[in-house]
Motif scaffolding. Structure first.
Motif, mmCIF file in Angstrom:
data_model
loop_
_atom_site.group_PDB
_atom_site.id
_atom_site.type_symbol
_atom_site.label_atom_id
_atom_site.label_comp_id
_atom_site.label_asym_id
_atom_site.label_seq_id
_atom_site.Cartn_x
_atom_site.Cartn_y
_atom_site.Cartn_z
ATOM 1 N N LEU A 132 0.830 -1.363 0.009
ATOM 2 C CA LEU A 132 0.203 0.011 0.072
ATOM 3 C C LEU A 132 0.920 1.175 0.014
ATOM 4 N N ARG A 133 0.430 2.353 -0.762
ATOM 5 C CA ARG A 133 1.248 3.540 -0.827
ATOM 6 C C ARG A 133 0.327 4.463 -0.596
ATOM 7 N N ALA A 134 0.877 5.647 0.495
ATOM 8 C CA ALA A 134 0.079 6.707 0.763
ATOM 9 C C ALA A 134 0.337 8.174 -0.112
ATOM 10 N N ARG A 135 -0.469 8.578 -0.417
ATOM 11 C CA ARG A 135 -0.150 9.943 -1.446
ATOM 12 C C ARG A 135 0.116 10.917 -0.096
ATOM 13 N N HIS A 136 -0.458 11.141 1.026
ATOM 14 C CA HIS A 136 -0.309 11.987 1.911
ATOM 15 C C HIS A 136 0.181 11.605 3.462
ATOM 16 N N ALA A 137 -0.221 10.496 3.709
ATOM 17 C CA ALA A 137 0.052 10.195 5.591
ATOM 18 C C ALA A 137 -0.210 8.678 5.570
ATOM 19 N N VAL A 138 0.888 8.206 6.674
ATOM 20 C CA VAL A 138 0.552 7.084 7.305
ATOM 21 C C VAL A 138 0.381 7.394 8.824
ATOM 22 N N VAL A 139 -0.686 6.644 9.388
ATOM 23 C CA VAL A 139 -0.935 7.194 10.728
ATOM 24 C C VAL A 139 -0.822 5.588 11.398
ATOM 25 N N LEU A 140 -0.153 5.973 12.539
ATOM 26 C CA LEU A 140 0.098 4.804 13.264
ATOM 27 C C LEU A 140 -0.582 4.656 14.630
ATOM 28 N N ALA A 141 -1.653 3.809 14.741
ATOM 29 C CA ALA A 141 -2.464 3.646 15.917
ATOM 30 C C ALA A 141 -2.617 2.381 16.394
ATOM 31 N N THR A 142 -1.454 1.819 16.734
ATOM 32 C CA THR A 142 -1.532 0.412 17.069
ATOM 33 C C THR A 142 -1.694 0.173 18.612
ATOM 34 N N GLY A 143 -1.756 1.325 19.444
ATOM 35 C CA GLY A 143 -2.139 0.928 20.868
ATOM 36 C C GLY A 143 -0.912 0.466 21.543
ATOM 37 N N THR A 144 -1.455 -0.248 22.646
ATOM 38 C CA THR A 144 -0.332 -1.031 23.814
ATOM 39 C C THR A 144 -1.284 -2.298 24.189
ATOM 40 N N THR A 145 -0.370 -3.227 24.556
ATOM 41 C CA THR A 145 -0.728 -4.385 25.072
ATOM 42 C C THR A 145 -0.245 -4.800 26.442
ATOM 43 N N ALA A 146 -1.032 -5.724 27.171
ATOM 44 C CA ALA A 146 -0.646 -5.804 28.737
ATOM 45 C C ALA A 146 0.534 -6.292 28.816
ATOM 46 N N SER A 147 1.227 -5.931 29.761
ATOM 47 C CA SER A 147 2.703 -6.292 30.178
ATOM 48 C C SER A 147 2.880 -7.365 31.332
ATOM 49 N N VAL A 148 3.350 -8.340 31.066
ATOM 50 C CA VAL A 148 3.296 -9.426 31.938
ATOM 51 C C VAL A 148 5.092 -9.510 32.425
ATOM 52 N N PRO A 149 5.377 -9.151 33.644
ATOM 53 C CA PRO A 149 6.815 -9.127 33.998
ATOM 54 C C PRO A 149 7.552 -10.512 33.879
ATOM 55 N N ASP A 150 8.675 -10.471 33.470
ATOM 56 C CA ASP A 150 9.520 -11.759 33.288
ATOM 57 C C ASP A 150 10.142 -12.440 34.357
ATOM 58 N N LEU A 151 9.142 -12.651 35.295
ATOM 59 C CA LEU A 151 9.437 -13.150 36.639
ATOM 60 C C LEU A 151 9.283 -14.784 36.749
ATOM 61 N N PRO A 152 10.230 -15.264 37.398
ATOM 62 C CA PRO A 152 10.295 -16.740 37.085
ATOM 63 C C PRO A 152 8.936 -17.810 37.447
ATOM 64 N N GLY A 153 8.529 -18.316 36.436
ATOM 65 C CA GLY A 153 7.146 -18.861 36.150
ATOM 66 C C GLY A 153 6.060 -18.240 36.086
ATOM 67 N N LEU A 154 6.111 -16.954 35.914
ATOM 68 C CA LEU A 154 4.706 -16.304 35.886
ATOM 69 C C LEU A 154 4.143 -16.431 34.344
ATOM 70 N N ARG A 155 5.019 -16.329 33.498
ATOM 71 C CA ARG A 155 4.381 -16.027 32.061
ATOM 72 C C ARG A 155 3.950 -17.910 31.914
ATOM 73 N N ALA A 156 4.764 -18.602 32.217
ATOM 74 C CA ALA A 156 4.515 -20.087 31.972
ATOM 75 C C ALA A 156 3.280 -20.354 32.757
ATOM 76 N N ALA A 157 2.708 -19.602 33.573
ATOM 77 C CA ALA A 157 1.568 -19.861 34.579
ATOM 78 C C ALA A 157 0.320 -19.477 33.810
ATOM 79 N N LEU A 158 0.667 -18.749 32.561
ATOM 80 C CA LEU A 158 -0.551 -18.254 31.627
ATOM 81 C C LEU A 158 -1.493 -17.429 32.617
ATOM 82 N N PRO A 159 -1.129 -16.311 33.174
ATOM 83 C CA PRO A 159 -2.017 -15.531 34.196
ATOM 84 C C PRO A 159 -2.907 -14.865 33.156
ATOM 85 N N TRP A 160 -4.002 -14.212 33.822
ATOM 86 C CA TRP A 160 -4.894 -13.497 33.221
ATOM 87 C C TRP A 160 -4.123 -11.874 33.020
#
Length: 485
Positions: A132-160
């Motif tokens: 895709l090519r823009a004649r005038h503008a490209v706008v970034l509006a991708t937002g944010t995602t929830a952060s899950v700290p890289d603590l031992p076992g936390l991400r592996a536990a699939l927290p909410w």
């Protein structure tokens, strides 16, 4: 590979992206493409603002009914009908179906393109095999995602994360919430009322809602504790262990019990719960976006000027609106930025000068309104006392209990507090905070006063209707110190 050309390309189909595209082409024959890899409508519509408020409103209604003679006798023996509350939530999120949003986009001339976008050159965006090519503008509006700290076992536990909490399907009986901010406090409020018997907040700091006036966090903490929520301040999560983890889907308990190792607060260092909700901040969704192709860091927030043009990129063609620029992580502020951005793009496309305040995003510099829909609600705009003093502003601060006829009539147990931060030099309000039932409807008047720099002498003639909670404005003006002014 052949390319497709649009006047404006917006990456991210949430409220900010939708508004930027709509405003950029409004009243013209310009074309716009909206690229979205999930649901058009974004985080707010399906996983944040809309479902969370749909879950919190029944809690507020029930709380009022329980303290209203003539009504309380009928409802005191009952709690929320969880199934009905969740069904109403699903109506507001359209059962995660974005077809109505796509129809809206089509109706205003925006082409929706499904897929993950990557910037591959100046005014060039690649989506899968499409260029895709823009004649005038490209706008970034991708937002944010929830952060899950890289603590031992936390991400592996699939927290909410917040998405699980707002799209809850199965209420855990024992819940730990990591964090003390808006998401943590709101989620603890609705999940407890929906049937979580044991809710524990693990807060690293010494207060809830640390970015608000201290009394706001204190009043929310007091009410949560009164309702049986355990708050552990100074508590630092060290690790998590979940032997029987299972990817059961969003909003369902992810397997067997979770054992958390917690330090710092002097309480039991081991906490076992059925689910853990991590509400520990947000991360900008810029990884893999191709920012390095235009000389920017390939991760982190994207810096913009007050026209919402990305700094460090020549040519005034790349913009960023909403959470991704890090200025104010709130849906209404993202939509505000998008309106400014769209107007700027339109003016530049038509060769018009950027004269006038409409083309400048100023409200996210110390004039941001926000409501936290806890029990009690917290509504604030502008600077806190500490922020104002840190900025070198000579301020008066007035604070009063919300003890007016309108409040007393609204519910028998009404308690609340309000404060104003006043710039002594200009005699205008630079910040306001309200805590209490229904105070969300007070904050816009304060926002108008802050943004409009309305002198307090003029506010004496803005008469609050009787009997309403807005009467507190008169009490605040009466409490203003006069000596030395």
């Amino acid at each position: 590979m052949a390319s497709e050309e649009f006047d404006v390309i917006v990456i991210g189909g949430g409220p900010a992206g939708e508004n930027a595209a709509a405003y950029a082409i409004a009243g013209s024959n310009r074309t716009a493409a909206l690229v979205e890899h999930q649901l058009v409508g974004g985080e707010c519509s399906y996983w944040a603002c809309m479902p969370s408020k749909a879950l919190l409103r029944p809690v507020e209604v029930l709380g009022t009914a329980r303290h209203m003679p003539g009504v309380e006798e009928k409802v005191n023996a009952y709690g929320l009908d969880t199934e009905a509350v969740l069904a109403r939530r699903d109506e507001f999120t359209h059962n995660l179906d974005d077809s109505s949003q796509v129809l809206w986009a089509d109706s205003v001339g925006i082409d929706v393109i499904r897929g993950s976008a990557r910037i591959t050159g100046v005014r060039e965006v690649t989506v899968g095999e499409r260029v895709l090519r823009a004649r005038h503008a490209v706008v970034l509006a991708t937002g944010t995602t929830a952060s899950v700290p890289d603590l031992p076992g936390l991400r592996a536990a699939l927290p909410w994360t917040s998405r699980d909490a707002t799209n809850v399907r199965e209420v855990p009986k024992r819940l730990a919430v990591v964090g003390g901010g808006v998401v943590a406090c709101e989620a603890a409020t609705w999940l407890h009322e929906l049937g979580a018997d044991e809710v524990t907040l693990l807060v690293r700091g010494s207060a809830l809602l640390e970015r608000t006036e201290p009394f706001a966090g204190e009043m929310v903490a007091e009410k949560l504790r009164k309702h049986g929520v355990n708050i552990r301040f100074g508590a630092s999560l060290q690790s998590a262990a979940r032997p029987d983890v299972a990817d059961t889907g969003v909003g369902r308990v992810h397997g067997g019990p979770v054992t958390l190792s917690v330090s710092g607060d002097g309480s039991d260092p081991e906490l076992t719960v059925d689910e853990v909700l991590v509400a520990a901040g947000r991360t900008p969704a810029t990884a893999g976006l191709g920012l390095d192709q235009v000389g920017l860091p390939d991760h982190g927030y994207v810096t913009v000027d007050d026209h919402l043009t990305v700094t460090g990129v020549d040519g005034d063609w790349l913009y960023a609106v909403g959470d991704v620029n890090g200025r104010a992580l709130l849906t209404h502020m993202g939509k505000y930025q998008a309106r400014v951005c769209g107007d700027v793009i339109a003016a530049r496309a038509e060769g018009r000068p950027l004269d006038g305040s409409r083309f400048v995003a100023s409200a996210d510099h110390g004039q941001v309104p926000q409501v936290v829909f806890t029990t009690p609600e917290v509504a604030a705009v502008g600077l806190t006392e500490s922020q104002a003093r840190a900025d070198g502003v000579d301020v008066d601060v007035v604070a009063v209990d919300i003890d007016v006829a309108g409040a007393a009539l609204s519910r028998d147990d009404y308690s609340g507090r309000a404060s104003l931060v006043i710039d002594r030099a200009s005699d205008t309000i630079v910040g306001a905070t309200f805590v209490g039932s229904g105070v969300a409807e007070l904050v816009h008047a304060a926002t108008v006063a802050v943004v409009g720099k309305v002198p307090l002498e003029s506010l004496w003639h803005a008469v609050p209707s009787y009997p309403t909670v807005s009467e507190v404005w008169l009490r605040l003006l009466e409490a203003r110190p006069t000596a030395g002014r």
